[in-house]
Design an enzyme around this catalytic site. Sequence first.
Site, PDB file in Angstrom:
ATOM      1  N   TYR A  53       0.837  -1.203   0.000  1.00  0.00           N
ATOM      2  CA  TYR A  53       0.000   0.000   0.000  1.00  0.00           C
ATOM      3  C   TYR A  53       0.875   1.256   0.000  1.00  0.00           C
ATOM      4  CZ  TYR A  53      -4.106  -2.876   1.104  1.00  0.00           C
ATOM      5  OH  TYR A  53      -5.121  -3.806   1.082  1.00  0.00           O
ATOM      6  N   SER A 211     -13.788  -4.236  -0.131  1.00  0.00           N
ATOM      7  CA  SER A 211     -14.678  -3.549  -1.077  1.00  0.00           C
ATOM      8  C   SER A 211     -16.153  -3.796  -0.745  1.00  0.00           C
ATOM      9  CB  SER A 211     -14.391  -3.994  -2.519  1.00  0.00           C
ATOM     10  OG  SER A 211     -15.033  -3.133  -3.449  1.00  0.00           O
ATOM     11  N   PRO A 212     -16.553  -3.570   0.522  1.00  0.00           N
ATOM     12  CA  PRO A 212     -17.939  -3.845   0.905  1.00  0.00           C
ATOM     13  C   PRO A 212     -18.958  -2.946   0.227  1.00  0.00           C
ATOM     14  CG  PRO A 212     -16.816  -2.654   2.649  1.00  0.00           C
ATOM     15  CD  PRO A 212     -15.760  -3.041   1.651  1.00  0.00           C
ATOM     16  N   LEU A 213     -18.505  -1.799  -0.297  1.00  0.00           N
ATOM     17  CA  LEU A 213     -19.420  -0.870  -0.966  1.00  0.00           C
ATOM     18  C   LEU A 213     -19.233  -0.880  -2.482  1.00  0.00           C
ATOM     19  CD1 LEU A 213     -19.181   2.153   1.506  1.00  0.00           C
ATOM     20  CD2 LEU A 213     -20.756   0.211   1.541  1.00  0.00           C
ATOM     21  N   GLY A 215     -16.751  -0.164  -4.584  1.00  0.00           N
ATOM     22  CA  GLY A 215     -16.220   1.048  -5.191  1.00  0.00           C
ATOM     23  C   GLY A 215     -17.127   2.256  -5.070  1.00  0.00           C
ATOM     24  N   GLY A 216     -17.978   2.265  -4.046  1.00  0.00           N
ATOM     25  CA  GLY A 216     -18.861   3.394  -3.817  1.00  0.00           C
ATOM     26  C   GLY A 216     -20.246   3.255  -4.425  1.00  0.00           C
ATOM     27  N   LEU A 217     -20.468   2.214  -5.236  1.00  0.00           N
ATOM     28  CA  LEU A 217     -21.772   2.069  -5.906  1.00  0.00           C
ATOM     29  C   LEU A 217     -22.890   1.746  -4.916  1.00  0.00           C
ATOM     30  CD1 LEU A 217     -20.980   0.170  -9.227  1.00  0.00           C
ATOM     31  CD2 LEU A 217     -21.166   2.621  -8.792  1.00  0.00           C
ATOM     32  N   LEU A 218     -22.543   1.178  -3.769  1.00  0.00           N
ATOM     33  CA  LEU A 218     -23.554   0.835  -2.773  1.00  0.00           C
ATOM     34  C   LEU A 218     -23.624   1.872  -1.657  1.00  0.00           C
ATOM     35  CD1 LEU A 218     -22.740  -2.984  -2.554  1.00  0.00           C
ATOM     36  CD2 LEU A 218     -24.747  -1.948  -3.641  1.00  0.00           C
ATOM     37  N   GLY A 220     -24.845   5.061  -1.977  1.00  0.00           N
ATOM     38  CA  GLY A 220     -25.713   6.180  -2.326  1.00  0.00           C
ATOM     39  C   GLY A 220     -25.166   7.013  -3.461  1.00  0.00           C
TER      40      GLY A 220
END
Length: 328
Positions: A53, A211-213, A215-218, A220
């Site tokens: 990282y 990546s629980p969201l 890439g941000g699609l989940l 909002g």
Amino acid sequence: MEYTNLGRTGLSVSRLCLGTMNFGPQTTEPDSFAIMDRALEHGINFFDTANVYGWQTGEGITEQIIGRWFAQGGGRREKVVLATKVYGKMGEWPNEQGLSARHIVRACEDSLRRLQTDTIDLYQMHHVSRSTPWEEIWQAMETLVAQGKVLYVGSSNFAGWHIAVAQEAAGKRHFLGLVSEQCIYNLMTRHVELEVVPAAQHHGLGVIPWSPLHGGLLAGVLRKMAEGGAARGASGRSADALAEHRPTIEAYEKLCGDLGHDPADVALGWLLSRPGVTAPIIGPRTTGQLDRSLGALTVDLDEGTLSRLDELFPPVGNGGPGPEAWAW
């Protein structure tokens, strides 16, 4: 904050794991320090990083930032269950990557130096090695455990059968083996339910979704775009995925609105309800984003809502583990 055991171990970790991949490239060092301090204030004791990282080969930028944060004292290191990873390319020479015993041991020493600590609580293989025998890998890990430099070993991005083979080899050596698997897992990416999650549950590994969201699609994305935000969800691969799944995302955000919860909280809350999941990894770029993530712990999804989420984001096949998911 809620806590649970990491897989079959006695180690207690928070139900949310602080991901640090943004520290350096996206988040300044002072802001990274503030996020880590705030995480401890919230009771988040599980921090995840990796030697690659920072994305400057061999530098370990993110590990260095965490190390300087630990060096401030105040019990910071003692409070944190620290996870990092080995596998990625850390130099231009052939043996500066992968899972050879040579690289595992040297990479561990380098991570310890950058992190300014004596022990890595959870040392994760960032990817499976198809060229290194498990006898060699486990010998190296056993050495590090015996020296007190590593306490637990985990995997990341493994297939179910990789977990099974790894545990079989560890068992023959009377070694604890893997205690966790870190994998991509969210409402839009559910293939791990077929083999990885069942294998993890069978062998007593805690599942740590990255990546629980998605890439941000989940999180909002449509609402944020309407408000002039959502940079992540409106660019690159996320933009392509949004174009493909826009009607589903619209329906999802409407459902979340009806529930009275933020979409990100519902996505994280859904993962927290899944069998075998220990702690989704959240990757805040600001303290505000971190604070908002705590809302996921208040989400309680009833059977009707879970069924509706399955309709919007269908599991692979008939759902659940294979082969029942695709066979009779």
